[in-house]
Design a protein around this motif. Structure first.
Motif, mmCIF file in Angstrom:
data_model
loop_
_atom_site.group_PDB
_atom_site.id
_atom_site.type_symbol
_atom_site.label_atom_id
_atom_site.label_comp_id
_atom_site.label_asym_id
_atom_site.label_seq_id
_atom_site.Cartn_x
_atom_site.Cartn_y
_atom_site.Cartn_z
ATOM 1 N N HIS B 63 2.252 -2.269 -8.766
ATOM 2 C CA HIS B 63 1.428 -1.057 -8.843
ATOM 3 C C HIS B 63 0.000 -1.330 -9.312
ATOM 4 O O HIS B 63 -0.949 -0.698 -8.877
ATOM 5 C CB HIS B 63 2.082 -0.046 -9.790
ATOM 6 N N ILE B 107 5.159 -5.425 -3.127
ATOM 7 C CA ILE B 107 5.620 -4.087 -3.473
ATOM 8 C C ILE B 107 7.144 -4.122 -3.548
ATOM 9 O O ILE B 107 7.809 -4.666 -2.656
ATOM 10 C CB ILE B 107 5.173 -3.045 -2.425
ATOM 11 N N HIS B 109 9.540 -2.258 -2.917
ATOM 12 C CA HIS B 109 10.369 -1.824 -1.787
ATOM 13 C C HIS B 109 10.153 -2.663 -0.529
ATOM 14 O O HIS B 109 10.842 -2.487 0.457
ATOM 15 C CB HIS B 109 10.115 -0.349 -1.478
ATOM 16 N N ASP B 128 11.091 4.150 -9.514
ATOM 17 C CA ASP B 128 10.085 4.470 -8.516
ATOM 18 C C ASP B 128 10.709 5.373 -7.470
ATOM 19 O O ASP B 128 11.785 5.081 -6.947
ATOM 20 C CB ASP B 128 9.583 3.183 -7.857
ATOM 21 N N HIS B 130 10.195 5.967 -4.436
ATOM 22 C CA HIS B 130 10.352 5.544 -3.033
ATOM 23 C C HIS B 130 11.461 4.520 -2.826
ATOM 24 O O HIS B 130 11.505 3.826 -1.805
ATOM 25 C CB HIS B 130 9.023 5.047 -2.480
ATOM 26 N N SER B 346 0.858 0.045 1.598
ATOM 27 C CA SER B 346 1.883 0.805 0.853
ATOM 28 C C SER B 346 3.295 0.481 1.320
ATOM 29 O O SER B 346 3.499 -0.071 2.405
ATOM 30 C CB SER B 346 1.671 2.312 0.941
ATOM 31 N N CYS B 347 4.274 0.883 0.511
ATOM 32 C CA CYS B 347 5.672 0.595 0.839
ATOM 33 C C CYS B 347 6.136 1.339 2.077
ATOM 34 O O CYS B 347 7.215 1.065 2.591
ATOM 35 C CB CYS B 347 6.564 0.917 -0.357
ATOM 36 N N CYS B 407 0.347 -2.415 -4.370
ATOM 37 C CA CYS B 407 0.353 -0.984 -4.031
ATOM 38 C C CYS B 407 -1.054 -0.481 -3.702
ATOM 39 O O CYS B 407 -1.231 0.429 -2.896
ATOM 40 C CB CYS B 407 0.912 -0.168 -5.180
ATOM 41 N N CYS B 410 -2.654 3.080 -2.448
ATOM 42 C CA CYS B 410 -1.615 4.104 -2.322
ATOM 43 C C CYS B 410 -1.672 5.053 -3.503
ATOM 44 O O CYS B 410 -1.488 6.251 -3.349
ATOM 45 C CB CYS B 410 -0.242 3.464 -2.232
ATOM 46 N N LEU B 411 -1.898 4.512 -4.687
ATOM 47 C CA LEU B 411 -1.963 5.399 -5.857
ATOM 48 C C LEU B 411 -3.136 5.104 -6.758
ATOM 49 O O LEU B 411 -3.296 5.749 -7.790
ATOM 50 C CB LEU B 411 -0.649 5.385 -6.657
ATOM 51 N N ASN B 429 2.222 7.403 1.653
ATOM 52 C CA ASN B 429 3.211 8.467 1.746
ATOM 53 C C ASN B 429 2.852 9.747 1.005
ATOM 54 O O ASN B 429 3.578 10.718 1.059
ATOM 55 C CB ASN B 429 4.552 7.932 1.224
ATOM 56 N N ARG B 435 -4.503 11.575 -5.634
ATOM 57 C CA ARG B 435 -3.560 10.460 -5.579
ATOM 58 C C ARG B 435 -4.273 9.116 -5.399
ATOM 59 O O ARG B 435 -3.924 8.115 -5.987
ATOM 60 C CB ARG B 435 -2.590 10.691 -4.420
HETATM 61 S S1 SF4 Z 1 4.537 4.678 -3.064
HETATM 62 FE FE1 SF4 Z 1 2.712 3.485 -3.310
HETATM 63 S S2 SF4 Z 1 2.650 3.130 -5.486
HETATM 64 FE FE2 SF4 Z 1 4.746 3.738 -5.053
HETATM 65 S S3 SF4 Z 1 5.821 1.800 -4.671
HETATM 66 FE FE3 SF4 Z 1 5.068 2.559 -2.717
HETATM 67 S S4 SF4 Z 1 3.145 1.498 -2.440
HETATM 68 FE FE4 SF4 Z 1 3.644 1.372 -4.591
#
Ligand code: SF4
Lengths: 207, 467
Positions: B63, B107, B109, B128, B130, B346-347, B407, B410-411, B429, B435
């Motif tokens: 992250h 990441i 995931h 997490d 996701h 991102s994941c 990540c 993404c955030l 996502n 965000r």
């Molecule tokens: S949603 Fe974004 S911040 Fe959360 S695990 Fe996936 S890539 Fe990382």
């Protein structure tokens, strides 16, 4: 966690639906390794706005947050719960909640009160019209009421969550009492161990 | 009795007590990252507890890691502290960890499946939301909070309420310009952000069977965006072939034995789902989100919706608020909306197939003047593979930034963030307010739409680039 039986306090009407956990506590706050101090980050992107309801003096010190539909959806960050509690909230009333948020709340002793949309509207209007009203959330009887207005509604908590809140139980302690059953299960488990996959430095053993 | 896939995995993991409602579930794999774990490890220390199964626990830094070259030091002291805390905690409790720069880092995931440690029939958790991504392999995978992370570390179990089951059936064949991302945006748009609450979704139907395993990950990834904690896809030969040869799975005969067991992780023919939703893939098109939640979806060919389109006053307010935040005018064609930033990562969409698809669109073109475009591979393995295939050159020559895995935007916990008012086409996502950085405006898209948008400087489809 501390047992929670009855909460009494003033309430603040948020009047927004779909408040996700990114809005409750933005990600810049997630870098901390402590569990405290998150109250300052609560709704931080909205708090610069002087008209934001939490900035209104008549709601200062409120301990019950009256939100909208789908409160706490999105990211699993428990920091959202820590932020609400650190700020001083003991309960959130909404017409629905994000699953993970609700779970996290129950582990920390933040009471989530789910009401129908119309009941929620009524409560929101009551505390909007009179910010000084005392709201009571009773975890034992599972009712939320505004005694002065003669308004009273029941809400539901699953019995496990209710018991944990009332007793202030630590989940881990409860599960560890079943350690024999866990060991027995492990003897038959199919879960492959990572020990044979990675060496001490995390490099994958070649096949 | 006929059982769904979810029910099979559930039954397999109930440690004791009744198999329905609330039970103590065994957790086969616990994935850990730096953001939601420090307070959990602290809790263990405070109570004098240990990690029950460090050998079923795996940690990675994702992250917070900067995506600058590895030689650049981490300047943000709080981020650095959090990453150090992860290393220290893992060392103290004997957990395998992949820190920044490690060959298996990425990441969380992305790395579970690519290392082959996420497998069919397993229960997988991570702090997490996701985590459902791993459900693509026919496992029950869901996100948990920090208290639950601590619980799993200490006991390798979790008390759980049994969920209801929902079948999301996508029949037919998707048009060739429709990706897994478009399918899931359509599903989230249909279900709304709360439609999946209380359910575990099983994605079924011809269009799902036709997806690659990586496409299924994109799909399962966004289950939480419809409110569902978990989403999964039954095991088939695509699953088995995806896993073959990965570090976490056995080799030779042992693999075939495992595969035979894995093949049982499908819903029985006459299994009952509490809810069924059906879509026809041939109706689907490429989508873009216009608002501030992932269910606010519109066709790329469409226009920005108007609050007047809606009947309820509540919904009108929500739309108006979103339009205001996004600075959009109802009726504007999506294709007329310029962007400042494009984020591919991102994941949801940072695996090798995503990068291949985006690179194919970008090849030979140039990122539009004034647009900043980033490609952030999901893991070091993805990055290495992409470089082996020369995808990095394609992106760099087209004017994209080619960055280190994590990540990232993404955030926006690392330095990759939007500045207030910037508009971004993102393959991630969540398009929540702020965000990707305070005041930033996020539109969710597929990798190919992201790449085309970078080239055209406004929302665009790949066909417009080659035209
Ligand atoms: S949603 Fe974004 S911040 Fe959360 S695990 Fe996936 S890539 Fe990382």
């Amino acid at each position: 966690m501390k047992p929670v039986r009855v909460l009494e306090g003033r309430a603040v009407p948020l009047e927004r639906s779909d408040v996700d956990t990114d809005q409750i506590i933005p990600s810049e706050w997630l870098k901390r390794v402590e569990r405290t101090g998150f109250g300052r980050g609560l709704f931080s992107e909205w708090r610069d706005d002087t008209t934001f309801v939490l900035n209104q003096p008549e709601y200062a010190g409120a301990t019950i947050l009256v939100a909208g539909a789908r409160f706490g959806t999105g990211s699993s960050r428990e920091h959202a719960v820590w932020a609400l509690m650190d700020y001083g909230f003991g309960a959130v009333v909404a017409s629905s909640f994000g699953d993970i948020f609700r779970n996290n709340s129950s582990k920390q002793g933040l009471v989530t009160v789910q009401l129908s949309a119309s009941d929620l509207d009524e409560l929101s209007t009551l505390v909007k019209d009179n910010p000084a009203l005392l709201v009571v959330v009773d975890v034992e009887k599972l009712v939320v009421e505004v005694p002065e207005a003669g308004w009273r509604r029941a809400f539901v908590l699953d019995s496990m969550t209710q018991e944990r809140l009332l007793e202030g139980w630590d989940d881990i302690g409860i599960s560890l009492r079943r350690v024999d059953a866990i060991s027995q299960y492990e003897a038959t488990s199919h879960a492959p161990s990572l020990e044979h996959v990675f060496d001490a430095e995390g490099h994958a053993h070649s096949l | 009795m006929a059982r769904t896939l979810y029910e099979k995995i559930w039954d397999d993991h109930v440690i004791e007590g009744p198999k329905d409602e609330s039970a103590l579930l065994y957790i086969d794999l616990h994935l850990v990252h730096e953001v939601t774990s420090p307070q959990a490890f602290d809790g263990l220390r405070l109570n004098g507890r240990t990690v029950r199964r460090p050998d079923l626990t795996l940690a990675t830094a994702d992250h917070n890691v900067p995506t600058d070259p590895l030689s650049t030091p981490i300047t943000d002291p709080i981020s650095r502290r959090q990453l150090e805390a992860l290393d220290e905690n893992c060392r103290e409790f004997g957990i395998t960890v992949f820190p920044r720069g490690h060959e298996n880092q990425g990441i969380v995931h992305v790395i579970g499946p690519e290392l082959g440690v996420s497998q069919p029939g397993m229960t997988i958790v991570c702090g997490d939301s996701h985590t459902a991504t791993h459900g693509a392999l026919g496992s029950l995978a869901f996100g948990i909070g920090t208290s639950e992370v601590e619980h799993v570390l200490a006991t390798q179990t979790l008390p759980q309420q049994k969920a209801k089951t929902m079948a999301v059936v996508v029949n037919g064949t998707a048009p060739s310009n429709v990706s897994a991302k478009d399918i899931v945006l359509a599903i989230v748009g249909r279900l709304g952000t709360g439609g999946g609450a209380g359910y575990v979704i099983e994605y079924r139907g011809e269009a799902i069977r036709n997806l690659t395993l990586e496409g299924r990950m994109t799909l399962c990834n966004m289950s939480i965006e419809a409110g569902a904690r978990a989403g999964l896809v039954a095991v088939d030969e695509t699953t088995i072939e995806y896993l073959r040869g990965r570090p976490g799975v056995p080799a030779g005969d042992a693999f075939e034995e495992a595969a035979a067991r894995w093949r049982t992780f499908v819903s029985d023919d006459d299994a009952h789902f509490d809810e069924t939703i059906t879509l026809d893939a041939s109706d689907l098109v490429p989508y873009v989100t216009w608002g501030t939640n992932p269910a606010q979806v519109v066709a790329l060919n469409g226009v920005v919706p108007s609050p007047d389109d809606s009947v309820s006053s509540d919904e009108r307010d929500t739309i108006s608020r979103a339009l205001e935040y996004m600075d959009l005018t109802p009726g504007t064609p999506l294709r007329d909306i310029p962007v400042d930033v494009v984020f591919i990562g991102s994941c949801t969409n940072s695996r090798i197939e995503d990068l291949r698809a985006a690179a194919a669109v970008a090849a030979g073109s140039k990122v539009s003047a004034g647009v900043r475009a980033l490609v952030v591979p999901g893991s070091r393995r993805v990055k290495n593979q992409a470089e082996l295939e020369g995808l990095d050159r394609v992106f760099i020559e087209a004017g994209f930034e080619w960055r280190e895995p994590g990540c990232s935007m993404c955030l926006g916990m690392n330095p990759d963030i939007l500045t207030p008012g910037q508009r971004c086409a993102s393959t991630s996502n969540r398009n929540f307010e702020g965000r990707q950085g305070r005041g930033g405006r996020t539109h969710l898209v597929s990798p190919v739409v992201a790449a085309a948008t970078a080239i055209m400087g406004r929302f665009a489809s790949p066909e417009e680039v080659s035209a």
